[in-house]
Motif scaffolding. Sequence first.
Motif, PDB file in Angstrom:
ATOM      1  N   PHE A 147       0.833  -1.204   0.000  1.00 41.41           N
ATOM      2  CA  PHE A 147       0.000   0.000   0.000  1.00 41.41           C
ATOM      3  C   PHE A 147       0.868   1.256   0.000  1.00 41.41           C
ATOM      4  O   PHE A 147       0.612   2.205  -0.746  1.00 41.41           O
ATOM      5  N   GLN A 148       1.900   1.260   0.827  1.00 43.46           N
ATOM      6  CA  GLN A 148       2.800   2.410   0.876  1.00 43.46           C
ATOM      7  C   GLN A 148       3.444   2.648  -0.487  1.00 43.46           C
ATOM      8  O   GLN A 148       3.558   3.788  -0.944  1.00 43.46           O
ATOM      9  N   ARG A 149       3.834   1.570  -1.155  1.00 45.01           N
ATOM     10  CA  ARG A 149       4.429   1.696  -2.480  1.00 45.01           C
ATOM     11  C   ARG A 149       3.450   2.340  -3.455  1.00 45.01           C
ATOM     12  O   ARG A 149       3.820   3.212  -4.237  1.00 45.01           O
ATOM     13  N   GLY A 150       2.174   1.925  -3.400  1.00 40.96           N
ATOM     14  CA  GLY A 150       1.170   2.492  -4.297  1.00 40.96           C
ATOM     15  C   GLY A 150       0.972   3.974  -4.087  1.00 40.96           C
ATOM     16  O   GLY A 150       0.869   4.745  -5.047  1.00 40.96           O
ATOM     17  N   VAL A 151       0.936   4.406  -2.830  1.00 41.84           N
ATOM     18  CA  VAL A 151       0.763   5.827  -2.519  1.00 41.84           C
ATOM     19  C   VAL A 151       1.965   6.633  -2.998  1.00 41.84           C
ATOM     20  O   VAL A 151       1.825   7.677  -3.643  1.00 41.84           O
ATOM     21  N   VAL A 152       3.164   6.147  -2.692  1.00 40.30           N
ATOM     22  CA  VAL A 152       4.384   6.875  -3.055  1.00 40.30           C
ATOM     23  C   VAL A 152       4.567   6.947  -4.568  1.00 40.30           C
ATOM     24  O   VAL A 152       4.975   7.982  -5.104  1.00 40.30           O
ATOM     25  N   GLU A 153       4.260   5.860  -5.272  1.00 42.06           N
ATOM     26  CA  GLU A 153       4.383   5.869  -6.733  1.00 42.06           C
ATOM     27  C   GLU A 153       3.494   6.940  -7.348  1.00 42.06           C
ATOM     28  O   GLU A 153       3.896   7.629  -8.293  1.00 42.06           O
ATOM     29  N   CYS A 154       2.288   7.078  -6.821  1.00 45.49           N
ATOM     30  CA  CYS A 154       1.368   8.101  -7.314  1.00 45.49           C
ATOM     31  C   CYS A 154       1.955   9.497  -7.106  1.00 45.49           C
ATOM     32  O   CYS A 154       1.937  10.343  -8.005  1.00 45.49           O
ATOM     33  N   LEU A 155       2.500   9.739  -5.919  1.00 44.09           N
ATOM     34  CA  LEU A 155       3.087  11.044  -5.610  1.00 44.09           C
ATOM     35  C   LEU A 155       4.280  11.351  -6.502  1.00 44.09           C
ATOM     36  O   LEU A 155       4.388  12.447  -7.081  1.00 44.09           O
ATOM     37  N   ILE A 156       5.185  10.390  -6.635  1.00 42.13           N
ATOM     38  CA  ILE A 156       6.422  10.612  -7.386  1.00 42.13           C
ATOM     39  C   ILE A 156       6.157  10.752  -8.878  1.00 42.13           C
ATOM     40  O   ILE A 156       6.769  11.590  -9.568  1.00 42.13           O
TER      41      ILE A 156
ATOM     42  N   SER B 211       6.477  13.890   4.688  1.00 39.81           N
ATOM     43  CA  SER B 211       7.850  14.006   4.169  1.00 39.81           C
ATOM     44  C   SER B 211       8.822  13.226   5.042  1.00 39.81           C
ATOM     45  O   SER B 211       9.974  13.008   4.648  1.00 39.81           O
ATOM     46  N   ALA B 212       8.372  12.775   6.218  1.00 41.89           N
ATOM     47  CA  ALA B 212       9.203  11.925   7.073  1.00 41.89           C
ATOM     48  C   ALA B 212       9.164  10.468   6.624  1.00 41.89           C
ATOM     49  O   ALA B 212       9.985   9.657   7.083  1.00 41.89           O
ATOM     50  N   ASN B 213       8.260  10.103   5.729  1.00 43.21           N
ATOM     51  CA  ASN B 213       8.117   8.722   5.278  1.00 43.21           C
ATOM     52  C   ASN B 213       9.380   8.262   4.555  1.00 43.21           C
ATOM     53  O   ASN B 213       9.829   8.894   3.605  1.00 43.21           O
ATOM     54  N   SER B 214       9.944   7.155   4.996  1.00 42.02           N
ATOM     55  CA  SER B 214      11.230   6.696   4.458  1.00 42.02           C
ATOM     56  C   SER B 214      11.136   6.293   2.994  1.00 42.02           C
ATOM     57  O   SER B 214      12.070   6.522   2.211  1.00 42.02           O
ATOM     58  N   LYS B 215      10.014   5.704   2.589  1.00 40.19           N
ATOM     59  CA  LYS B 215       9.836   5.297   1.195  1.00 40.19           C
ATOM     60  C   LYS B 215       9.744   6.526   0.291  1.00 40.19           C
ATOM     61  O   LYS B 215      10.367   6.561  -0.778  1.00 40.19           O
ATOM     62  N   LEU B 216       9.003   7.541   0.719  1.00 40.09           N
ATOM     63  CA  LEU B 216       8.886   8.759  -0.075  1.00 40.09           C
ATOM     64  C   LEU B 216      10.235   9.456  -0.193  1.00 40.09           C
ATOM     65  O   LEU B 216      10.617   9.914  -1.276  1.00 40.09           O
ATOM     66  N   ARG B 217      10.987   9.540   0.881  1.00 42.34           N
ATOM     67  CA  ARG B 217      12.296  10.186   0.850  1.00 42.34           C
ATOM     68  C   ARG B 217      13.246   9.432  -0.078  1.00 42.34           C
ATOM     69  O   ARG B 217      13.987  10.031  -0.866  1.00 42.34           O
ATOM     70  N   SER B 218      13.214   8.108   0.001  1.00 46.55           N
ATOM     71  CA  SER B 218      14.090   7.282  -0.839  1.00 46.55           C
ATOM     72  C   SER B 218      13.751   7.440  -2.318  1.00 46.55           C
ATOM     73  O   SER B 218      14.645   7.610  -3.167  1.00 46.55           O
ATOM     74  N   GLU B 219      12.456   7.393  -2.642  1.00 45.88           N
ATOM     75  CA  GLU B 219      12.051   7.503  -4.047  1.00 45.88           C
ATOM     76  C   GLU B 219      12.291   8.907  -4.587  1.00 45.88           C
ATOM     77  O   GLU B 219      12.619   9.081  -5.771  1.00 45.88           O
ATOM     78  N   ALA B 220      12.134   9.927  -3.751  1.00 50.19           N
ATOM     79  CA  ALA B 220      12.417  11.299  -4.179  1.00 50.19           C
ATOM     80  C   ALA B 220      13.898  11.468  -4.488  1.00 50.19           C
ATOM     81  O   ALA B 220      14.283  12.146  -5.454  1.00 50.19           O
ATOM     82  N   GLU B 221      14.744  10.843  -3.680  1.00 50.23           N
ATOM     83  CA  GLU B 221      16.182  10.894  -3.929  1.00 50.23           C
ATOM     84  C   GLU B 221      16.539  10.197  -5.238  1.00 50.23           C
ATOM     85  O   GLU B 221      17.351  10.702  -6.033  1.00 50.23           O
ATOM     86  N   LYS B 222      15.922   9.043  -5.501  1.00 51.03           N
ATOM     87  CA  LYS B 222      16.159   8.333  -6.763  1.00 51.03           C
ATOM     88  C   LYS B 222      15.704   9.179  -7.954  1.00 51.03           C
ATOM     89  O   LYS B 222      16.388   9.264  -8.977  1.00 51.03           O
ATOM     90  N   LEU B 223      14.536   9.792  -7.823  1.00 48.68           N
ATOM     91  CA  LEU B 223      13.986  10.621  -8.894  1.00 48.68           C
ATOM     92  C   LEU B 223      14.943  11.763  -9.235  1.00 48.68           C
ATOM     93  O   LEU B 223      15.217  12.026 -10.417  1.00 48.68           O
ATOM     94  N   CYS B 224      15.448  12.436  -8.234  1.00 48.09           N
ATOM     95  CA  CYS B 224      16.298  13.603  -8.466  1.00 48.09           C
ATOM     96  C   CYS B 224      17.682  13.211  -8.958  1.00 48.09           C
ATOM     97  O   CYS B 224      18.294  13.936  -9.749  1.00 48.09           O
TER      98      CYS B 224
END
Length: 339
Positions: free
Chosen positions: A240-249, A271-284
């Motif tokens: 579920f977390q992956r689905g939410v983060v993928e949508c955001l990214i 923004s404290a979510n570790s999955k969101l922070r990790s995927e944002a770093e990969k994106l950038c």
Amino acid sequence: MKILGIESSCDETAAAVVEDGRKVLSNIIATSLEEHKLYGGVVPEIASRRHAESISGVVKEALEQAGCTMDDIDAIAVTYAPGLIGALLVGVNFAKGLALATDTPLVPVHHIRGHIASNYISGDVEPPFLCLIVSGGHSHIVAVKSYTEFEIIGKTRDDAAGEALDKAGRTMGLEYPGGVSIDRLSPKGDENKYAFPKPKVTGSPYDFSFSGLKTSVINTVHNAEQKGEDIDIPSLAASFQRGVVECLITNLEKAAKDYGYSKIVIAGGVSANSKLRSEAEKLCRKNKWKLYLPELKYCGDNAAMIAAQGYYEFIQNNTAVENLNAYATMPIDKSYKSN
């Protein structure tokens, strides 16, 4: 210039002193989270009562920790919108009384603008930039054109990402806040085990929708319970977390490319979510963009971010008068002067 910040939009009673919008001299938070855990979410009446009990002491402690008196304070910044109306009114009325008693300018601050400003005290970022704001009540993609000028590019059509995470966590039987519990549990699971639909939003390509994802996880749990099947909760949480983060990214990347931004900022409680922070770093890294993330201690509601944004509002003369009111809802691109 020293700004006293006051924040009471939800369940944290907070006060802080920040110098020149960047240097944190104090940051005090009194939370009623443990009480709300008993009910699986924030109870507005309890939050308002605890604010009323705590605010005077919290402000006093913030001034003492900063080594200041009110004579040293150039302005009082207070969250006036959006949030729980009863909670907001405690902070707004206290700030108005303090401003009148000490003849100090009063600066109304939009709560979500404050979340963006958490990055000013965590790093050297300056506008313009593109900001993904993700919290329990908001999911926005905002073009931050200046410290006080904002353009909403995308937003959620229904639930906010943080709200969906919390409700999904509650359905899984996890401790409130569900989003935090999901983040802690996810590394123990397989994020590919459960498939969730990819939200499709007609109209704006940058808008979000999380209600379908939330409903899907609720149905997954209920269907398994009816059939007497075991649920792999860690994997369900991770999926579920992956689905939410993928949508955001996905939407963030499209907006950044379409609008030509290479400076990306993440803000809000999620923004404290570790999955969101990790995927944002990969994106950038992939796009060679510069990424700014708030320190974890400034991701949640706090008064340092309100004082930081208050500094920039104050130098733009965005001040209030004695009839300042609180508002449960307010667009981020609407300043107090235009209310």
